[in-house]
Design a protein around this motif. Structure first.
Motif, mmCIF file in Angstrom:
data_model
loop_
_atom_site.group_PDB
_atom_site.id
_atom_site.type_symbol
_atom_site.label_atom_id
_atom_site.label_comp_id
_atom_site.label_asym_id
_atom_site.label_seq_id
_atom_site.Cartn_x
_atom_site.Cartn_y
_atom_site.Cartn_z
ATOM 1 N N ASP A 1 -13.519 44.202 37.424
ATOM 2 C CA ASP A 1 -14.106 42.994 37.993
ATOM 3 C C ASP A 1 -15.236 42.501 37.108
ATOM 4 O OD1 ASP A 1 -12.416 43.112 40.035
ATOM 5 O OD2 ASP A 1 -13.911 43.427 41.622
ATOM 6 N N ASP A 2 -15.356 41.197 37.072
ATOM 7 C CA ASP A 2 -16.488 40.623 36.358
ATOM 8 C C ASP A 2 -17.750 40.868 37.184
ATOM 9 O OD1 ASP A 2 -17.838 39.302 34.453
ATOM 10 O OD2 ASP A 2 -16.570 37.515 34.465
ATOM 11 N N VAL A 3 -18.908 40.666 36.560
ATOM 12 C CA VAL A 3 -20.141 40.943 37.304
ATOM 13 C C VAL A 3 -20.586 39.780 38.185
ATOM 14 C CG1 VAL A 3 -21.046 42.625 35.673
ATOM 15 C CG2 VAL A 3 -21.553 40.217 35.344
ATOM 16 N N ALA A 4 -19.893 38.649 38.121
ATOM 17 C CA ALA A 4 -20.276 37.527 38.970
ATOM 18 C C ALA A 4 -19.048 36.685 39.256
ATOM 19 C CB ALA A 4 -21.337 36.683 38.267
ATOM 20 N N PRO A 5 -19.070 35.947 40.352
ATOM 21 C CA PRO A 5 -17.946 35.048 40.622
ATOM 22 C C PRO A 5 -17.869 33.993 39.527
ATOM 23 C CG PRO A 5 -19.456 35.154 42.507
ATOM 24 C CD PRO A 5 -20.113 35.848 41.366
ATOM 25 N N ALA A 6 -16.668 33.529 39.274
ATOM 26 C CA ALA A 6 -16.550 32.479 38.271
ATOM 27 C C ALA A 6 -16.726 31.148 38.965
ATOM 28 C CB ALA A 6 -15.186 32.555 37.605
ATOM 29 N N VAL A 7 -17.756 30.482 38.664
ATOM 30 C CA VAL A 7 -17.964 29.161 39.241
ATOM 31 C C VAL A 7 -17.830 28.163 38.109
ATOM 32 C CG1 VAL A 7 -19.497 27.733 40.605
ATOM 33 C CG2 VAL A 7 -19.580 30.204 40.847
#
Lengths: 197, 480
Positions: free
Chosen positions: B353-359
């Motif tokens: 998982d990436d460390v943050a949502p992709a916005v």
């Protein structure tokens, strides 16, 4: 229902900055304190998006992670997954080991490795080569990848010393490692080799 | 308790003990003088890598050019050596800094202090030491006495002694310590005070060791979960409840009380003013030794707090059990990886998982803007016919700094140092203020000139119209 958030509410900047990336206590102490006091509201808020707040007070970071899906849930993921090549995944495992060892060794908790150390660490597991320069370049590109993932942080502006970011602990946990092990085993089976347990 | 000093023990000690190795090192005089200067002479606890390396570089340079020193490596390499196997320095990354820092190890400090003692002591005060031993003994006897009558009798005896002394004073008999007695006590006080400072370093180190011990014991624990938890709970305050921890706490509470500090300041002040002490020219740093204690104690205090906190976290059974499981899995992974070392998997082996949502905010991206093109119109320049006074163009003032430097050097050939006012008196300013400012610029570039902000100088000159002008500037002195 919760109160609708107004523009002046402290909640908005918190949720927004969490959506954009990891929040570190040392970057903004005031935000951190606000996050601690508004924790419950932040959790409720991000739960709607299928996310959960992970907050480590002792290490001083907070981030959003994908909430495990329950039966019948069909929520699209907001958090993208990054594919890991074999050497990068192995590098992550070795870094995780360094963190675990540092915890057991006491004294300095910050784990700082030089570029040579990283090359040396990975070299054992890569195919033998006589082209030293190429090996160093390859490891360099793996290091950059891990840096982009956010688990290595170059120190002091130079690119020859890296701190292993403790965030790695939550991402490469026991479960993730088992998963990796299974994937490695599957590969070994395709090679048809006997592998010691 | 005492270890036998047999040959084997000593041999091992000489090979392994960092203090002995420092004394026996080929370049011991060089290293000891450097470490003493960098850490002990200034009572410094930690120095950043950059600062320490540049000092060492200077020191090395001096040693090579004067003493023909045979130390060819760069300063950083030596620092790493000394922090590594030599065990004379401790290299660590403080929590709030990206730069490595160094501190002297207790062993190195002990060796250096021992060497300084060889030079220092002028006379051996036996009486005050004997008195100290006596006082320690009687305080122990008294403190462990449980019989109230015995204690009362002791107090009575002391009261009698005090009464007697008061009688003598009333009778006009004032006993004053002889100069020798004073000096002797002062020496004892000074060495104890300095040793105390050294103790902090040792204390900190033994807290580190204690912490490591506990962790190792936990890591190699093989009993059941219940026993583990019991053991963990027992060790929770391992650091603060050890002998070291308790004694340090008591010391700290004692020192932290404002009354005590006031008392120490006053007494040190008083003692330093005594004629007998002044004659010995005591180290002025001793006068504020209690502040150094405070600073060093605080550093130790922080270390202990940090270690306790980390240890507690490590002992958190969830973290601990997970860590153990993790090390096991990692071992299997390593085995697998080694097994297919020469035919590794290609492509993606896992996902993380990436460390943050992709916005994604496509509209936040800047829109295309046509690049700016400068349009040049060609225009012929023609000679004008207007008759304008062009004098202004030629009257620009240009101050030749080389000339100013020559002026100063000429004057310095005759005298050792010279103030800016004297220079200006010899070579009057031709371009007024502009030239004066250039002189200041020359002075600030020159490392051998000194600005004294405390005193000022008045400089006078005549401008082009013959009017006298003056400026007040800080005192500037050029030296050879």
């Amino acid at each position: 229902m919760k109160q609708p958030t107004t523009a002046g509410d402290a909640l908005s900047p918190l949720v927004i900055s969490l959506m954009k990336g990891v929040m570190w206590r040392e970057d903004n102490e005031r935000h951190w304190q606000q996050l601690l006091s508004l924790q419950a509201r932040v959790r409720d808020h991000v739960a709607v998006l299928g996310l959960r707040l992970e907050l480590d007070e002792a290490e001083g970071y907070a981030l959003l992670r994908q909430r495990p899906l329950e039966e019948g849930d069909e929520l699209p993921r907001l958090i993208p997954r990054r594919p890991l090549s074999y050497p990068v995944s192995l590098l992550l495992v070795l870094l995780r080991k360094k963190l675990a060892e540092a915890d057991g060794g006491g004294a300095d908790r910050r784990v700082v490795l030089r570029r040579e150390d990283l090359v040396e660490m990975l070299r054992h597991f890569l195919p033998d080569t006589t082209n030293e320069a190429r090996l160093v370049d390859q490891v360099g590109s793996h290091i950059n990848k891990v840096k982009d993932l956010g688990f290595l942080r170059p120190l002091g502006g130079r690119e020859d010393e890296y701190e292993v970011v403790r965030l790695l602990n939550t991402f490469v946990d026991a479960q993730k490692l088992e998963e990796l092990l299974a994937s490695y085993r599957a590969h070994a089976e395709t090679l048809g080799k006997e592998v010691p347990e | 308790m005492s270890t036998p000093l047999d040959r084997a023990t000593l041999q091992k000690l000489r090979e392994q003990n960092p203090a002995w190795r420092l004394l026996a090192a080929t370049h011991a005089p060089f290293i000891i003088s450097f470490l003493h200067q960098a850490f002990l002479a200034s009572n410094t606890r930690t120095v950043s890598q950059q600062a320490l390396a540049s000092r060492l570089e200077d020191h090395l340079h001096e040693g090579r050019s004067l003493g023909g020193l045979d130390l060819p490596k760069r300063a950083e390499a030596y620092l790493d050596d000394w922090a590594g196997d030599s065990g004379w320095l401790r290299k660590f990354y403080p929590m709030d800094s990206d730069e490595a820092h160094f501190d002297l190890t207790a062993a190195a400090e002990r060796a250096i202090v021992w060497v300084t003692r060889l030079l220092e002591r002028r006379f051996v005060g036996t009486q005050s030491r004997l008195l100290t031993v006596f006082q320690l003994l009687s305080s122990m006897v008294e403190g462990s006495e449980v019989d109230p009558n015995a204690r009362l009798a002791e107090l009575q005896r002391r009261r009698d002694a005090i009464d007697q002394e008061m009688e003598r004073l009333r009778a006009g008999l004032v006993d004053v310590m002889a100069a020798t007695e004073l000096r002797e006590r002062f020496q004892l006080m000074a060495s104890t005070a300095r040793e105390l400072l050294a103790d902090f370093r040792e204390l900190e180190q033994s807290f580190h060791l204690l912490d490591r011990d506990v962790r190792q014991r936990i890591a190699t624990w093989s009993g059941g979960r219940g026993a583990l938890i019991a053991d963990i709970l027992g060790e929770r305050d391992a650091l603060s409840s050890s002998d070291q921890g308790t004694s340090f706490r008591a010391f700290w509470d004692f020192l932290m009380s404002p009354d005590r500090q006031e008392e120490l300041t006053q007494k040190l002040q008083h003692v330093f003013e005594l004629e007998a002490i002044r004659q010995t020219a005591p180290d002025p740093r001793l006068r504020r030794i209690h502040y150094d204690w405070l600073a060093a104690g605080e550093a130790t205090q922080r270390t202990v707090a940090r270690l306790s906190e980390q240890l507690r976290r490590y002992l958190d059974d969830r973290v601990f059990l997970e860590n153990r499981r993790i090390l096991e899995v990692i071992r299997s992974i390593e085995q697998q990886a080694l097994a297919f070392r020469n035919s590794p998997p290609s492509g993606t082996v896992a996902e993380l998982d990436d460390v943050a949502p992709a916005v994604e905010l496509p509209l936040e991206r800047p829109l295309f803007a046509p690049p700016f093109v400068a349009r040049l119109t060609q225009q012929l320049l023609e000679a004008g016919e207007e008759d304008v006074a062009s004098d202004g163009l030629f009257e620009q003032v240009a101050v030749d700094r080389a000339r100013l430097r020559t002026n100063i050097q000429h004057l310095l050939q005759r005298q050792e140092r010279i103030t800016l006012a004297e220079v200006v008196a010899q070579h009057p300013l031709q371009h007024g203020l502009a030239e004066l400012v250039s002189y200041l610029a020359v002075a600030s570039e020159n490392r051998k000139s000194v600005f004294d902000e405390q005193s000022s100088q008045r400089i006078e000159w005549n401008d082009r119209r013959g009017q006298t002008r003056s400026a007040t500037i800080p005192l500037v002195v050029f030296t050879r």
